[in-house]
Design a protein around this motif. Structure first.
Motif, PDB file in Angstrom:
ATOM      1  N   THR A 273       0.789  -1.305   0.051  1.00 59.54           N
ATOM      2  CA  THR A 273       0.231  -0.093  -0.024  1.00 59.54           C
ATOM      3  C   THR A 273       0.810   1.186  -0.026  1.00 59.54           C
ATOM      4  O   THR A 273       0.749   2.283  -0.852  1.00 59.54           O
ATOM      5  CB  THR A 273      -0.986  -0.027   1.089  1.00 59.54           C
TER       6      THR A 273
ATOM      7  N   TYR B 190       9.168   2.835  -9.392  1.00 59.43           N
ATOM      8  CA  TYR B 190       7.751   3.402  -9.027  1.00 59.43           C
ATOM      9  C   TYR B 190       6.973   3.725 -10.054  1.00 59.43           C
ATOM     10  O   TYR B 190       5.867   4.236  -9.568  1.00 59.43           O
ATOM     11  CB  TYR B 190       8.192   4.473  -7.945  1.00 59.43           C
TER      12      TYR B 190
ATOM     13  N   ARG C  16       3.695   1.580  -1.115  1.00 64.68           N
ATOM     14  CA  ARG C  16       4.503   1.501  -2.469  1.00 64.68           C
ATOM     15  C   ARG C  16       3.700   2.084  -3.569  1.00 64.68           C
ATOM     16  O   ARG C  16       4.094   2.809  -4.053  1.00 64.68           O
ATOM     17  CB  ARG C  16       4.987   0.173  -2.753  1.00 64.68           C
ATOM     18  N   SER C  17       2.398   1.852  -3.264  1.00 64.32           N
ATOM     19  CA  SER C  17       1.407   2.380  -4.389  1.00 64.32           C
ATOM     20  C   SER C  17       1.255   3.993  -4.227  1.00 64.32           C
ATOM     21  O   SER C  17       0.728   4.630  -4.746  1.00 64.32           O
ATOM     22  CB  SER C  17       0.091   1.760  -4.063  1.00 64.32           C
TER      23      SER C  17
ATOM     24  N   LYS D 191       3.782   4.266 -12.418  1.00 58.61           N
ATOM     25  CA  LYS D 191       2.568   3.820 -12.208  1.00 58.61           C
ATOM     26  C   LYS D 191       1.928   3.367 -13.574  1.00 58.61           C
ATOM     27  O   LYS D 191       1.180   2.643 -13.790  1.00 58.61           O
ATOM     28  CB  LYS D 191       1.595   4.782 -11.473  1.00 58.61           C
TER      29      LYS D 191
END
Length: 220
Positions: free
Chosen positions: A39, A194, A41-42, A196
């Protein structure tokens, strides 16, 4: 390439475990249950203020300005107390940096992480000696994805007369891709960081999943 400039978080190092540790302590301070590592990391991206806001929303912490200011300070206090306790270099990073240094290629670091934190992390991980110039998120009035941080880093490398088309910028994120687009260097996109968005949606010159491939690309 006559110079290589790197992003830090999500590119050279995985710092999320230490950010997660700071979030655990922040939430413990507030009597909240911790969020898990995936979580956090998101949530990573676009700075600590955004990270703390996302943590707050996920745990029903107050979102008013005074509370957020207090939470950000507490988070940073916890993070600064243990910057590299769980942080690791991505596979092949040190071998790549050693090879580029041995080849005489000037290297710089351009990150949105605050400069003092960045310099401390580089020192603790024995990485500071690789970089001829380090620009942090508070080193200049502008932050990435503005072009100025990257161009300022480049201007300090080599003989000071290197052009953008002689430089490779290495990053992992949407911000890094946009920085390269506006500043103009070739862009190597590390696929394991990282980011997205889908890999194919970000403009890049070269993508790689292990630093052995980056080393071969630069030294070819």
């Amino acid at each position: 390439m006559k110079a290589v400039i790197f992003d830090l978080d999500g590119t050279l190092i995985d710092s999320v475990p230490d950010l997660h540790g700071a979030s655990e302590k922040l939430l413990q301070d507030q009597g909240k249950s911790p969020l898990d590592l995936p979580t956090i990391r998101s949530f990573v991206g676009n700075g600590v203020a955004n990270l703390v806001e996302r943590i707050s929303k996920a745990t029903d912490l107050p979102l008013d300005e005074a509370s957020q200011k207090s939470f950000i300070k507490a988070f940073l206090d916890h993070y600064n107390a243990a910057l590299t306790g769980r942080t690791t270099l991505y596979p092949g990073v040190r071998d790549c940096l050693d090879a580029l240094a041995e080849a005489g290629i000037p290297m710089g670091l351009c990150t949105n992480k605050p400069e003092a934190q960045t310099l401390s992390i580089l020192k603790e991980l024995d990485m500071a000696h690789y970089f001829g110039k380090v620009i942090g998120g508070d080193s200049l009035p502008q932050r990435k994805p503005a072009a100025e941080p990257l161009l300022t880093t480049l201007s300090a490398l080599g003989d000071g007369n290197l052009s953008v088309d002689q430089c490779l910028y290495v990053g992992d994120s949407e911000v890094d891709a946009e920085t390269a687009r506006v500043a103009g260097p070739a862009f190597a996109l590390y696929s394991e960081g990282y980011r997205k968005a889908p890999l194919e949606s970000l403009p890049h010159t070269f993508s790689f999943s292990h630093f052995d491939a980056l080393r071969a690309y630069v030294l070819a």
